[in-house]
Design a protein around this motif. Sequence first.
Motif, mmCIF file in Angstrom:
data_model
loop_
_atom_site.group_PDB
_atom_site.id
_atom_site.type_symbol
_atom_site.label_atom_id
_atom_site.label_comp_id
_atom_site.label_asym_id
_atom_site.label_seq_id
_atom_site.Cartn_x
_atom_site.Cartn_y
_atom_site.Cartn_z
ATOM 1 N N ASN A 134 31.063 40.218 39.092
ATOM 2 C CA ASN A 134 31.640 41.112 40.258
ATOM 3 C C ASN A 134 32.106 42.328 39.821
ATOM 4 N N THR A 135 31.052 43.075 39.489
ATOM 5 C CA THR A 135 31.289 44.549 39.015
ATOM 6 C C THR A 135 31.823 45.308 40.069
ATOM 7 N N ALA A 136 31.409 45.156 41.462
ATOM 8 C CA ALA A 136 31.644 45.994 42.552
ATOM 9 C C ALA A 136 33.071 45.917 42.857
ATOM 10 N N ASN A 137 33.835 44.697 42.930
ATOM 11 C CA ASN A 137 34.957 44.606 43.360
ATOM 12 C C ASN A 137 35.857 45.210 42.070
ATOM 13 N N PHE A 138 35.328 45.078 40.795
ATOM 14 C CA PHE A 138 36.345 45.528 39.634
ATOM 15 C C PHE A 138 36.221 47.142 39.708
ATOM 16 N N ALA A 170 46.508 31.449 32.171
ATOM 17 C CA ALA A 170 45.562 31.685 33.209
ATOM 18 C C ALA A 170 44.222 32.815 32.859
ATOM 19 N N VAL A 171 43.390 32.829 33.373
ATOM 20 C CA VAL A 171 42.255 33.649 32.927
ATOM 21 C C VAL A 171 42.431 35.010 33.719
ATOM 22 N N ARG A 172 42.706 36.158 32.985
ATOM 23 C CA ARG A 172 42.856 37.373 33.723
ATOM 24 C C ARG A 172 41.949 38.445 33.462
ATOM 25 N N GLY A 173 41.860 39.512 34.143
ATOM 26 C CA GLY A 173 40.978 40.986 33.708
ATOM 27 C C GLY A 173 42.017 41.797 33.253
ATOM 28 N N VAL A 174 41.969 42.325 32.097
ATOM 29 C CA VAL A 174 42.854 43.171 31.483
ATOM 30 C C VAL A 174 42.121 44.534 31.494
ATOM 31 N N LEU A 175 43.113 45.741 31.785
ATOM 32 C CA LEU A 175 42.415 46.955 32.027
ATOM 33 C C LEU A 175 43.501 47.978 31.196
ATOM 34 N N PHE A 176 42.711 48.813 30.270
ATOM 35 C CA PHE A 176 43.657 49.693 29.332
ATOM 36 C C PHE A 176 43.050 51.174 29.798
ATOM 37 N N THR A 177 43.982 51.986 30.243
ATOM 38 C CA THR A 177 43.706 53.366 30.282
ATOM 39 C C THR A 177 44.514 54.081 29.506
ATOM 40 N N GLU A 178 44.267 55.374 29.573
ATOM 41 C CA GLU A 178 45.136 56.283 28.748
ATOM 42 C C GLU A 178 46.578 56.338 29.037
ATOM 43 N N LYS A 183 47.252 44.136 34.474
ATOM 44 C CA LYS A 183 46.701 42.708 34.558
ATOM 45 C C LYS A 183 45.859 42.454 35.783
ATOM 46 N N LEU A 184 44.774 42.211 35.938
ATOM 47 C CA LEU A 184 44.113 41.723 37.316
ATOM 48 C C LEU A 184 43.792 40.340 37.511
ATOM 49 N N ASP A 185 43.494 40.067 38.906
ATOM 50 C CA ASP A 185 43.241 38.737 39.069
ATOM 51 C C ASP A 185 42.010 38.620 39.452
ATOM 52 N N PRO A 186 41.037 38.029 38.688
ATOM 53 C CA PRO A 186 39.519 37.670 39.132
ATOM 54 C C PRO A 186 39.249 36.890 40.400
ATOM 55 N N LYS A 187 40.350 36.008 40.786
ATOM 56 C CA LYS A 187 39.891 35.113 42.001
ATOM 57 C C LYS A 187 40.478 35.939 43.016
ATOM 58 N N LYS A 188 41.086 36.925 42.983
ATOM 59 C CA LYS A 188 41.594 37.727 44.230
ATOM 60 C C LYS A 188 40.727 39.206 44.104
ATOM 61 N N ARG A 189 39.496 39.392 43.709
ATOM 62 C CA ARG A 189 38.791 40.601 43.685
ATOM 63 C C ARG A 189 39.242 41.715 42.757
#
Length: 302
Positions: A134-138, A170-178, A183-189
């Motif tokens: 689901n790269t487009a949602n990310f 829970a499975v999460r997406g983690v995003l690190f910026t400068e 913390k992102l929820d993959p089940k909610k786009r």
Amino acid sequence: MLLQKNWRGGIARLRTKRMRAIYRIMAKFRRYKLRKYILQLVNTFRGVHRMADFGKSIVWPEEPTVLHGLIEELKKNHRRWRAGMILKDIPKERWPELRLKVSAAEVLSGKRKDWGFARKWEGNYLASVADNTNTANFVEQVNGLKSKDGFSKVLFSSYAIKANKFNKTAVRGVLFTEKFIYKLDPKKRFKPMRQGTPVSDVTGVSVSPGPDQLIMIHLQGGNDLVLCLTSPKGEERVGELVGILNRQWQRIQNRNMRVIVSTSLQCMMGDKQREISIQESAGNGQSTFKKNGNGMILHYSA
């Protein structure tokens, strides 16, 4: 009085003459020592450009005391020359990745057996179809966060199993910026679960010396981020994330970040100290956290 005046003047001129002679002798002696030492260096480092390590293993001749400052500058110049010779065969587009690997090596080398040095570091894995269908949602969520919070670049993103203060995972997406950690929820786009945590709140990192993908990011405020990174290929990504965080810390604090490497690790969750231990499990199942008294155990498959 006139005789005293002339006598004192003569004595002063004689002393001046002697002092000038002393300084001339010292200067000539220093030049002699320098010339002699340079000739030693020329003989010692002859053909160094053909050596595999470009002279790193060469023992420098014993330096004269009077030339200590100059010799230190020569050694710095040699190190810069070696770095240039090593980097000349590496494409410039790979230099940022190399800087991150050096940053990771400074805190993990000799402490963690495998920290992913041999692998190419991609950084933004959730933007790749190899990791995320689901790269487009990310990408849509990242663009929205970029407009809202004003960061310029994604340094790292990945799926991870996250443990919280209630011993739930829970499975999460983690995003690190400068600027922020999200913390992102993959089940909610990949919707952000709350506001980003400022990178400046990071106080250190804890990892194990083994192949598990546990990383604990210590934060101000008594609620650390406890993650077990996951990937379809089972890649070692802890070293990459440590390198990224340490590089950011070096830019802000001008020193290395505190990195703890141990088989039994401590963290703060809900203002309470917890112990996270690691246990290898049979089979090829997904890594899981389980409650263990006041702490937790990470079960992982090697």
